[in-house]
Scaffold this active site. Structure first.
Site, PDB file in Angstrom:
ATOM      1  N   PRO A 242      20.182 -39.905 -24.228  1.00 60.96           N
ATOM      2  CA  PRO A 242      21.623 -40.815 -24.639  1.00 60.96           C
ATOM      3  C   PRO A 242      21.523 -42.123 -24.804  1.00 60.96           C
ATOM      4  O   PRO A 242      22.287 -42.559 -25.432  1.00 60.96           O
ATOM      5  CB  PRO A 242      22.280 -40.497 -23.268  1.00 60.96           C
ATOM      6  CG  PRO A 242      21.435 -40.428 -22.155  1.00 60.96           C
ATOM      7  CD  PRO A 242      20.215 -39.704 -22.832  1.00 60.96           C
ATOM      8  N   GLY A 243      20.398 -42.697 -24.960  1.00 61.22           N
ATOM      9  CA  GLY A 243      20.324 -44.129 -25.648  1.00 61.22           C
ATOM     10  C   GLY A 243      20.360 -44.058 -27.165  1.00 61.22           C
ATOM     11  O   GLY A 243      20.744 -45.041 -27.849  1.00 61.22           O
TER      12      GLY A 243
ATOM     13  N   GLU B 218      22.834 -35.522 -28.295  1.00 60.14           N
ATOM     14  CA  GLU B 218      22.158 -33.893 -28.293  1.00 60.14           C
ATOM     15  C   GLU B 218      22.425 -33.601 -26.494  1.00 60.14           C
ATOM     16  O   GLU B 218      21.819 -34.129 -25.734  1.00 60.14           O
ATOM     17  CB  GLU B 218      20.789 -33.949 -28.523  1.00 60.14           C
ATOM     18  CG  GLU B 218      20.297 -32.651 -28.273  1.00 60.14           C
ATOM     19  CD  GLU B 218      18.985 -32.349 -28.631  1.00 60.14           C
ATOM     20  OE1 GLU B 218      18.516 -31.323 -29.233  1.00 60.14           O
ATOM     21  OE2 GLU B 218      18.056 -33.303 -28.405  1.00 60.14           O
TER      22      GLU B 218
ATOM     23  N   GLU C  91      10.122 -18.541 -40.706  1.00 55.91           N
ATOM     24  CA  GLU C  91       9.178 -18.704 -41.645  1.00 55.91           C
ATOM     25  C   GLU C  91       8.250 -19.929 -41.350  1.00 55.91           C
ATOM     26  O   GLU C  91       6.960 -19.745 -41.553  1.00 55.91           O
ATOM     27  CB  GLU C  91       9.569 -18.935 -42.949  1.00 55.91           C
ATOM     28  CG  GLU C  91       8.710 -19.104 -44.179  1.00 55.91           C
ATOM     29  CD  GLU C  91       9.298 -19.085 -45.709  1.00 55.91           C
ATOM     30  OE1 GLU C  91       8.415 -19.193 -46.394  1.00 55.91           O
ATOM     31  OE2 GLU C  91      10.549 -19.509 -45.569  1.00 55.91           O
TER      32      GLU C  91
ATOM     33  N   GLU D 215       7.779 -21.553 -38.492  1.00 56.61           N
ATOM     34  CA  GLU D 215       7.515 -21.547 -36.970  1.00 56.61           C
ATOM     35  C   GLU D 215       6.195 -20.985 -36.521  1.00 56.61           C
ATOM     36  O   GLU D 215       5.893 -19.975 -36.775  1.00 56.61           O
ATOM     37  CB  GLU D 215       8.692 -20.786 -36.168  1.00 56.61           C
ATOM     38  CG  GLU D 215       9.104 -21.226 -34.801  1.00 56.61           C
ATOM     39  CD  GLU D 215      10.340 -20.827 -34.450  1.00 56.61           C
ATOM     40  OE1 GLU D 215      10.757 -21.566 -33.506  1.00 56.61           O
ATOM     41  OE2 GLU D 215      10.780 -19.809 -34.608  1.00 56.61           O
TER      42      GLU D 215
END
Length: 183
Positions: A116-117, A121, A140, A142
């Site tokens: 959170p700095g 997300e 594709e 990954e």
């Protein structure tokens, strides 16, 4: 713990980058005493992670190369929540896509912020049990391997710093607390 009620007021917000998985903005904020500074903020859609446990008390992990840190690491299966998708469904989808496993039982463990700095997300962490193995459905580009290790060994790897991905550490520790509280 004290509640300071401290806030920074956004005076100006400038979008710097708008990518496929993240956006970057720079906010000019007013602090106490009419002081001003800039905050670089990465915006990301919610993500999920899932702690999948086999009937033999093994955790299903993926081992994947991550360019940002230039090495391969262990992680719990994870990914982004698609628009309009419920986080638990996203976690089960990611488990199936990345590992081939489907779960008859799954439930919520925790919500965490990855860092959170600088980013908003939020990750939703779930656990899955009563697994059955099917086929993977990797994206594709990954490339990963699926590995199962005893859950107690995974705990040791966390304590040794060998599993050091934040969502995976959090998921493993939350699941460990969950199972201890439900024995």
């Amino acid at each position: 713990m004290t509640n300071s009620n401290y806030e920074e007021r956004t005076m100006k917000s400038t979008k710097i980058f708008d990518g496929k998985v993240l956006q970057l903005r720079v906010d000019t904020v007013e602090m106490e005493g009419q002081k001003y500074t800039k905050r670089e903020i990465v915006e990301r859609h919610p993500s999920v992670g899932i702690v999948a446990i086999t009937e033999d008390d093994e955790i299903v992990l993926i081992k994947q190369y991550r360019k940002a840190i230039d090495k391969e690491i262990y992680e719990i299966p994870a990914g982004m929540v698609d628009f309009g998708e419920e986080p638990q469904k996203a976690a089960l989808r990611e488990l199936k896509e990345e590992t081939g496993y489907e779960a008859k039982k799954s439930d919520y463990l925790a919500e965490i912020y990855s860092s959170p700095g600088f980013t908003n997300e939020k990750l939703f962490i779930f656990y899955a049990e009563d697994l059955s193995l099917g086929d993977q459905d990797l994206d594709e580009f990954e490339h990963l391997s699926v590995e199962k290790i005893k859950f107690d060994e995974a705990l040791k790897l966390v304590n040794l710093g060998e599993i050091n991905d934040s969502k995976s550490v959090a998921g493993i520790l939350y699941y460990n607390n969950f199972r201890r509280n439900n024995e």
